[in-house]
Motif scaffolding. Structure first.
Motif, mmCIF file in Angstrom:
data_model
loop_
_atom_site.group_PDB
_atom_site.id
_atom_site.type_symbol
_atom_site.label_atom_id
_atom_site.label_comp_id
_atom_site.label_asym_id
_atom_site.label_seq_id
_atom_site.Cartn_x
_atom_site.Cartn_y
_atom_site.Cartn_z
ATOM 1 N N LEU A 34 -5.861 -43.561 -6.546
ATOM 2 C CA LEU A 34 -5.548 -42.173 -6.172
ATOM 3 C C LEU A 34 -4.426 -42.084 -5.147
ATOM 4 N N GLY A 35 -4.035 -43.249 -4.584
ATOM 5 C CA GLY A 35 -3.000 -43.244 -3.555
ATOM 6 C C GLY A 35 -3.451 -42.626 -2.257
ATOM 7 N N GLU A 36 -4.750 -42.756 -1.965
ATOM 8 C CA GLU A 36 -5.316 -42.141 -0.763
ATOM 9 C C GLU A 36 -6.099 -43.165 0.059
ATOM 10 N N VAL A 37 -5.480 -44.284 0.354
ATOM 11 C CA VAL A 37 -6.143 -45.324 1.145
ATOM 12 C C VAL A 37 -6.295 -44.843 2.592
ATOM 13 N N PRO A 38 -7.532 -44.789 3.108
ATOM 14 C CA PRO A 38 -7.731 -44.334 4.492
ATOM 15 C C PRO A 38 -7.562 -45.492 5.476
ATOM 16 N N HIS A 39 -7.703 -45.208 6.767
ATOM 17 C CA HIS A 39 -7.819 -46.285 7.739
ATOM 18 C C HIS A 39 -9.149 -46.988 7.479
ATOM 19 N N LEU A 40 -9.153 -48.312 7.538
ATOM 20 C CA LEU A 40 -10.329 -49.081 7.143
ATOM 21 C C LEU A 40 -10.890 -49.878 8.308
ATOM 22 N N LEU A 41 -12.205 -50.067 8.293
ATOM 23 C CA LEU A 41 -12.877 -50.930 9.265
ATOM 24 C C LEU A 41 -13.853 -51.808 8.509
ATOM 25 N N PHE A 42 -13.527 -53.107 8.403
ATOM 26 C CA PHE A 42 -14.389 -54.080 7.734
ATOM 27 C C PHE A 42 -15.154 -54.857 8.796
ATOM 28 N N TYR A 43 -16.477 -54.931 8.665
ATOM 29 C CA TYR A 43 -17.260 -55.704 9.630
ATOM 30 C C TYR A 43 -18.368 -56.474 8.915
ATOM 31 N N GLY A 44 -18.815 -57.556 9.548
ATOM 32 C CA GLY A 44 -19.854 -58.393 8.968
ATOM 33 C C GLY A 44 -19.652 -59.846 9.351
ATOM 34 N N PRO A 45 -20.564 -60.733 8.929
ATOM 35 C CA PRO A 45 -20.485 -62.150 9.308
ATOM 36 C C PRO A 45 -19.211 -62.821 8.795
ATOM 37 N N ALA A 46 -18.923 -63.999 9.345
ATOM 38 C CA ALA A 46 -17.731 -64.756 8.941
ATOM 39 C C ALA A 46 -17.861 -65.246 7.502
ATOM 40 N N GLY A 47 -16.710 -65.350 6.834
ATOM 41 C CA GLY A 47 -16.682 -65.950 5.498
ATOM 42 C C GLY A 47 -17.238 -65.093 4.386
ATOM 43 N N THR A 48 -17.293 -63.776 4.583
ATOM 44 C CA THR A 48 -17.886 -62.901 3.567
ATOM 45 C C THR A 48 -16.838 -62.105 2.781
ATOM 46 N N GLY A 49 -15.546 -62.365 3.024
ATOM 47 C CA GLY A 49 -14.505 -61.765 2.196
ATOM 48 C C GLY A 49 -13.752 -60.611 2.806
ATOM 49 N N LYS A 50 -13.875 -60.383 4.105
ATOM 50 C CA LYS A 50 -13.210 -59.230 4.739
ATOM 51 C C LYS A 50 -11.690 -59.376 4.699
ATOM 52 N N THR A 51 -11.194 -60.490 5.215
ATOM 53 C CA THR A 51 -9.738 -60.715 5.243
ATOM 54 C C THR A 51 -9.186 -60.859 3.833
ATOM 55 N N SER A 52 -9.915 -61.564 2.961
ATOM 56 C CA SER A 52 -9.455 -61.738 1.577
ATOM 57 C C SER A 52 -9.314 -60.398 0.868
ATOM 58 N N THR A 53 -10.227 -59.469 1.164
ATOM 59 C CA THR A 53 -10.185 -58.155 0.507
ATOM 60 C C THR A 53 -8.938 -57.373 0.898
ATOM 61 N N ILE A 54 -8.632 -57.323 2.186
ATOM 62 C CA ILE A 54 -7.478 -56.532 2.610
ATOM 63 C C ILE A 54 -6.161 -57.206 2.200
ATOM 64 N N LEU A 55 -6.123 -58.538 2.187
ATOM 65 C CA LEU A 55 -4.903 -59.230 1.742
ATOM 66 C C LEU A 55 -4.687 -59.028 0.239
ATOM 67 N N ALA A 56 -5.787 -59.044 -0.533
ATOM 68 C CA ALA A 56 -5.671 -58.782 -1.975
ATOM 69 C C ALA A 56 -5.199 -57.351 -2.216
ATOM 70 N N LEU A 57 -5.705 -56.413 -1.416
ATOM 71 C CA LEU A 57 -5.259 -55.014 -1.518
ATOM 72 C C LEU A 57 -3.766 -54.896 -1.214
ATOM 73 N N ALA A 58 -3.324 -55.602 -0.160
ATOM 74 C CA ALA A 58 -1.903 -55.555 0.213
ATOM 75 C C ALA A 58 -1.010 -56.113 -0.893
#
Length: 322
Positions: A34-58
């Motif tokens: 939709l072209g409507e990406v909001p400001h995001l806050l990813f939280y949770g334990p280490a190694g669960t895919g937070k950084t991988s998700t935002i890098l894949a999105l980028a």
């Protein structure tokens, strides 16, 4: 590529390659469509895919050439003061981009390490540049992000991965790297990883480099984690020997194998729940073990805390016998 750690070599390049959190991924895909990406806050334990998700999105939002001018990735544990907000972040978001959508992405990894002053300084920047920039905060502890920043972001919690989610990705890496491994070795890696995909791949790579065949024994030896047989020995000593013999036996075992008392406590915790203790004794042991773990985390001496652990079991035996 050959010299890359496996956690980077096999980091997901697209959102479809991520192995878990389907609801979160589907929601983010819809934002992007939709072209409507909001400001995001990813939280949770280490190694669960937070950084991988935002890098894949980028990588899906921008071409490789656009990434250089449109994406700013900072590790907030290194650059965590108010200076980095006023200088680097402010400069980046205020400069114009040739990207057709005109939207920049600022990724703040380990944002829970940022000072409160730095987080407060970001509040106005987030609002002022909403038309041209999107922020993504990544952290382990949500409570360390100030409420003002939380309220400006859409929050997503990344929980620990299940063994069923981790196994296909682990098997994929095993086949790609031609790792010789048995079924017990896989189970040991998943148990030690405890829902952390990054830790699972690190254990697999380390054990593969140290041993031609990855087995349960080689995994535990490589990680330095107490093996099941050693934990059974420790339990037997704690439940049946007097204080002097138990102290000497466990001190010798710790020295020979290089075990950390915190790891021993983690495994003992599982056994305390499995053994058929009376309710009062189980409660007594769990409280004592929790106190010991807390003191270890605050820098207490392992030798004294080992004596406290043995004493807790000695006390439990006296209560049971009486």
């Amino acid at each position: 590529m050959a010299n890359l750690p496996w956690i980077e070599k096999y980091r997901p390049a697209t959102l479809d390659e991520l192995v878990s959190h389907k609801d979160i991924i589907d929601t983010i895909k819809r934002y992007m469509t939709l072209g409507e990406v909001p400001h995001l806050l990813f939280y949770g334990p280490a190694g669960t895919g937070k950084t991988s998700t935002i890098l894949a999105l980028a990588k899906q939002m921008y071409t490789p050439s656009e990434m250089r001018g449109c994406v700013l990735e900072l590790n907030a544990s290194d650059d965590r003061g108010i200076g980095i907000v006023r200088d680097e972040i402010q400069t980046f978001v205020s400069t114009q981009t040739l990207h057709k959508k005109g939207i920049k992405l600022i990724i703040l990894d380990e944002a829970d390490a940022m000072t409160n002053d730095a987080q407060n300084a970001l509040r106005r920047i987030i609002e002022q540049y909403t038309a041209t920039a999107r922020f993504c905060f990544i952290c382990n502890y949500l409570s360390k992000i100030i409420p003002a920043v939380q309220s400006r972001c859409t929050r997503f919690r990344f929980g620990p991965l299940s063994n069923e989610q981790m196994m296909p990705r682990l098997q994929y890496v095993i086949e790609k790297e031609n790792v010789q491994i048995d079924q017990e070795g896989k189970k040991a890696i998943l148990q030690l990883a405890n829902g952390d995909m990054r830790r699972a791949l690190n254990i697999l790579q380390s054990t593969h480099m140290a041993s031609s065949l990855v087995t349960e024994i080689s995994v535990y030896e490589c990680v330095g984690h107490p093996s099941k047989n050693d934990i059974k020995t420790i339990i037997n000593v704690l439940l049946n020997e007097n204080f002097t013999v138990a102290s000497q036996t466990l001190s010798t075992l710790k020295t020979l194998k290089g075990y950390a008392l915190a790891d021993i406590l983690t495994e003992l915790h599982r056994y305390v729940h499995k053994i058929d203790f009376p309710r009062e004794i189980r409660i007594h042991l769990l409280i004592k073990m929790a106190d010991i773990e807390n003191r270890l985390a605050n820098g207490a001496t392992e030798k004294i805390q080992l004596s406290a652990l043995i004493s807790a079991f000695q006390k439990a035996r006296q209560v049971e016998s009486s």
